[in-house]
Design a protein around this motif. Structure first.
Motif, short mmCIF file in Angstrom:
data_model
loop_
_atom_site.label_atom_id
_atom_site.label_comp_id
_atom_site.label_asym_id
_atom_site.label_seq_id
_atom_site.Cartn_x
_atom_site.Cartn_y
_atom_site.Cartn_z
N GLN A 193 -9.62 5.62 3.95
CA GLN A 193 -9.16 6.72 4.80
C GLN A 193 -9.74 6.55 6.20
O GLN A 193 -10.91 6.17 6.32
N GLN A 194 -8.92 6.80 7.18
CA GLN A 194 -9.45 6.73 8.55
C GLN A 194 -8.78 7.81 9.41
O GLN A 194 -7.62 8.16 9.18
N LEU A 196 -5.45 9.35 7.98
CA LEU A 196 -4.54 8.38 7.35
C LEU A 196 -5.23 7.80 6.12
O LEU A 196 -6.37 7.35 6.17
N ARG A 197 -4.49 7.85 5.07
CA ARG A 197 -5.06 7.30 3.82
C ARG A 197 -4.20 6.13 3.37
O ARG A 197 -2.98 6.24 3.37
N MET A 198 -4.89 5.09 2.99
CA MET A 198 -4.14 3.93 2.49
C MET A 198 -4.61 3.64 1.07
O MET A 198 -5.79 3.44 0.83
N ASN A 204 0.84 -1.21 0.00
CA ASN A 204 0.00 0.00 0.00
C ASN A 204 0.87 1.25 0.00
O ASN A 204 2.04 1.23 0.39
N GLU A 205 0.21 2.29 -0.41
CA GLU A 205 0.85 3.60 -0.28
C GLU A 205 0.15 4.29 0.89
O GLU A 205 -1.08 4.41 0.88
N LEU A 206 0.95 4.67 1.87
CA LEU A 206 0.36 5.28 3.06
C LEU A 206 0.60 6.78 3.03
O LEU A 206 1.65 7.23 2.57
N SER A 207 -0.38 7.51 3.44
CA SER A 207 -0.17 8.96 3.47
C SER A 207 -1.06 9.62 4.52
O SER A 207 -2.10 9.08 4.88
N PHE A 208 -0.54 10.72 5.01
CA PHE A 208 -1.39 11.60 5.83
C PHE A 208 -1.91 12.66 4.90
O PHE A 208 -1.15 13.24 4.13
#
Ligand code: ADP
Length: 687
Positions: free
Chosen positions: A252-253, A264-266, A224-228
């Motif tokens: 997104q959570q 947080l978006r995955m 996954n690509e993780l991002s704030f």
């Protein structure tokens, strides 16, 4: 093809056509709509298949999405767990009183362990910096921008921490760096209390980027690509792998932290371009393809069937036309004797409808009542498996109006495709017309024979007059002599004796003349054709007087040799007498040439075969004439062929007909040194 072969063929057809006819009857009304039905079916199946594949894809996507949501939730809880562990590690440092010399190494150790920490500061309650440590893993953070310029977020966090009496996070902000880039950072403020009194603050500057990489990267960053992200979608920090050409699923959570909330978006990248993303879809697709293949095969098969049907319909029409135009009656029976099929010609012949005949068993409606017993026996013999003669047998049937008529029946076993006998097939031919013609020809033959007899008599008329002259002259002279004697009165006793003698002579001569006339009369008189047992000697005796007439005229000696103990023959005596007379006359005429000196005609009767008791009786007529040349022999039996000036040329042709009617053959051969033998055989009359 033989008639029996044709019968078998027809009967085989008969059953096949019945089946096809019923099938066609069922299917033909649908013929026009069949194409649209097929189109609808194919369309529906295709729609179902596409829907199935789409649903399978959707299901698979929802599975992936759910998995991603689950991963995200795990990531959030992992993140919160790590942050709270870090807070605990920091809180552990508070137990001892603050001394920068001791604090710094411990903080450096923590900085080394936590790569997401950029800097830790110790500030007193009046917000004065007491000590700080930058991460040894990277350069100082506040290099490009002085710490004093970006204290606002930390300050706010500490206000909040003071209020909460616990750790508080600041909102994130961008921190430019000396390499021209920048990082997104966040402050954590931890109030340091001793015995319930606020003593100082510990401020940790977090790199959001490292936070993601360190805390979530190893676990969730592989797929996954993780991002704030900001609520407007701006990415603050990104970690994890980024694989191209894949379908992106996003989850997104919120990461709810004290004082701040991160989003947080995955982005999960799953194999979107794959045609078969998972087993289910692959299975459904595979089954769909199999279904389509089956449908294509079915369509082809249906087309073949349709062609076969139309071919059969054509053949059926041809067969029907053939069946209707056939004049021979056809009748099929099963092994029990029940009628299973009759053709129109048979129905027409017997005058019953096919429905009235099919299924019927003995006695059949077309059997004459007086013959039922005999026919029933015949049927029993047939059903026992006895094959009838190939050339057929004659029988008598009855029409519906009671009229009897003769038929010729040719019957053969009905063999099925499996080679088993399933019954009997019979061809029935109405032979009444044939019989009528035969009767006509027989009558005309008889008339012709009578004419020939009369002609023979005419020919003999002159001979007769000559023959009768003798007895009549003798009678006349005896009569005159008697009269003369009676006129002489002297010699009475002697005279009376003489007169007696003369009268006896007269009577004898008159009897002789009568016999001559009777023999002709007997011969000419037309008798009914009837066969009877006749002694061969009687036949010769009957023709002898007429034969002798001619013999005397032509100076021929006639020898008759009849073997002893011959049985009577079974014949029509008038006819056979005429044959003998004709042959004798021909023989005598053949010898009536000047060069023929030895004029002998031999009539011989003997057993046909030396051993066989019932071989028949052979008659031969032998002359010593000139014989028969090849060109005459070729036409000998042709009617009206003659070499004689006064001949009619009918004699031999009639002779042959008569002998053949008696079941024999009229043959001839040359006699050595000269002459001809004519030979025929008559059957022996059995008791
Ligand atoms: P026809 O006696 O009226 O001529 P037939 O049919 O009896 O008719 O005979 C046909 C011909 O066959 C005769 O004209 C004769 O030439 C030939 N023929 C018949 N019988 C004899 C015989 N025994 N010898 C030689 N020729 C014969």
């Amino acid at each position: 093809m033989t008639l029996i072969g044709a019968i078998r063929l027809m009967s085989g057809w008969h059953r096949l056509i019945k089946q096809v006819r019923s099938k066609l009857d069922e299917s033909l009304p649908w013929g026009s709509g069949r194409r649209s039905l097929w189109t609808a079916l194919i369309g529906l199946v295709l729609a179902v298949l596409v829907t199935l594949v789409w649903l399978a894809g959707r299901y698979e996507a929802s599975q992936v999405q759910a998995e991603l949501e689950h991963d995200t939730a795990n990531a959030v809880s992992d993140l919160r767990g790590s942050l709270s562990r870090q807070v605990q590690a920091l809180q552990a440092l508070q137990s001892e009183p603050f001394a920068p010399a001791e604090w710094q190494p411990k903080i450096l150790e923590l900085l080394r362990d936590n790569r997401d920490w950029l800097r830790v500061e110790w500030r007193d309650t009046s917000w004065q910096l007491q000590a700080f440590a930058d991460s040894p893993l990277r350069g100082p953070v506040f290099e490009r921008m002085a710490r004093s310029e970006v204290l606002n977020e930390a300050n706010q966090a500490c206000q909040r921490a003071k209020r909460l009496n616990g750790p508080a996070f600041s909102s994130t902000y961008f921190l430019p760096r000396s390499d021209g880039l920048g990082i997104e950072v966040m402050e954590l403020c931890l109030p340091v209390t001793q015995t319930g009194e606020l003593m100082a603050y510990m401020v940790v500057t977090y790199s959001l980027q490292e936070l993601l990489t360190e805390r979530l990267g190893p676990t969730f960053g592989r797929n996954n690509e993780l991002s704030f992200v900001e609520p407007d979608g701006t990415r603050l920090a990104i970690a994890g792998t980024q694989r191209g050409e894949q379908r992106v699923f996003t989850s997104q959570q919120l990461v709810d932290l004290p004082g701040n909330t991160l989003l947080l978006r995955m982005d999960g990248r799953r194999g979107k371009p794959d045609l078969f993303p998972n087993v289910l879809t692959a299975l459904v697709t595979g089954m769909s393809m199999a279904l389509i293949t089956v449908m294509v095969l079915l369509t082809k098969d249906a087309r073949r069937r349709q062609k076969a049907e139309s071919d059969l319909a054509e053949a059926l029409a041809f067969r029907k036309a053939m069946e209707d135009s056939l004049v021979t009656g056809l009748r099929a029976r099963d092994l029990q004797g029940c009628i299973t099929y009759v053709n129109p010609a048979f129905c027409q012949m017997v005058g019953w409808e096919a429905e009235a005949l099919i299924g019927k068993n003995a006695p059949m409606p077309y059997w004459p009542p007086e013959m039922v017993d005999e026919y029933q026996q015949r049927q029993a013999i047939r059903m026992a498996g006895n094959v009838p003669p190939r050339e057929g047998f004659e029988s008598v049937f009855m029409r519906q109006d009671g009229e009897r008529f003769p038929v010729l029946i040719i019957e053969a076993p009905l063999i099925s495709v499996q080679g088993e006998q399933t019954g009997w097939m019979g061809a029935v031919i109405d032979i009444s017309e044939q019989r009528r013609i035969e009767e006509l020809s027989r009558a005309s033959q008889e008339r012709l024979q009578a004419t020939a007899r009369l002609a023979t008599v005419g020919e003999m008329a002159s001979l007769l007059s000559h023959e009768l002259n003798q007895p009549l002259a003798a009678i006349a002279s005896y009569a005159n002599g008697s009269l003369n004697l009676l006129q002489d009165p002297q010699a009475v006793p002697q005279t009376l004796d003489d007169v007696h003698m003369a009268l006896r002579r007269i009577a004898e001569q008159a009897e002789r003349a009568g016999r001559v006339i009777n023999s002709v009369h007997d011969f000419v008189r037309r008798r009914d054709q009837s066969r009877e047992p006749v002694q061969p000697q009687a036949l010769l005796d009957a023709v002898a007087p007429l034969m002798n007439l001619q013999a005397r005229k032509l100076q021929v000696r006639v020898h008759m040799r009849v073997a002893a103990g011959l049985p009577p023959v079974w014949c029509d005596r008038t006819m056979v007498e005429q044959v003998l007379l004709n042959l004798a006359r021909n023989g005598m005429q053949a010898m009536d040439v000047p060069q023929c000196r030895d004029r002998v005609l031999v009539l011989q009767v003997q057993r046909a075969g030396p051993h066989a008791e019932d071989a028949g009786v052979e008659f031969t007529v032998t002359d010593l004439g000139e014989g028969i040349g090849p060109e005459v022999a070729a036409q000998l039996f042709n009617p009206f062929f003659t070499t004689k000036a006064e001949g009619m040329g009918l004699g031999l042709s009639l002779c042959r007909t008569v002998i053949e009617q008696h079941g024999g053959q009229l043959e001839f051969e040359a006699q050595t040194p000269k002459g001809t033998v004519f030979r025929f055989t008559l059957p022996v009359a059995t008791a």
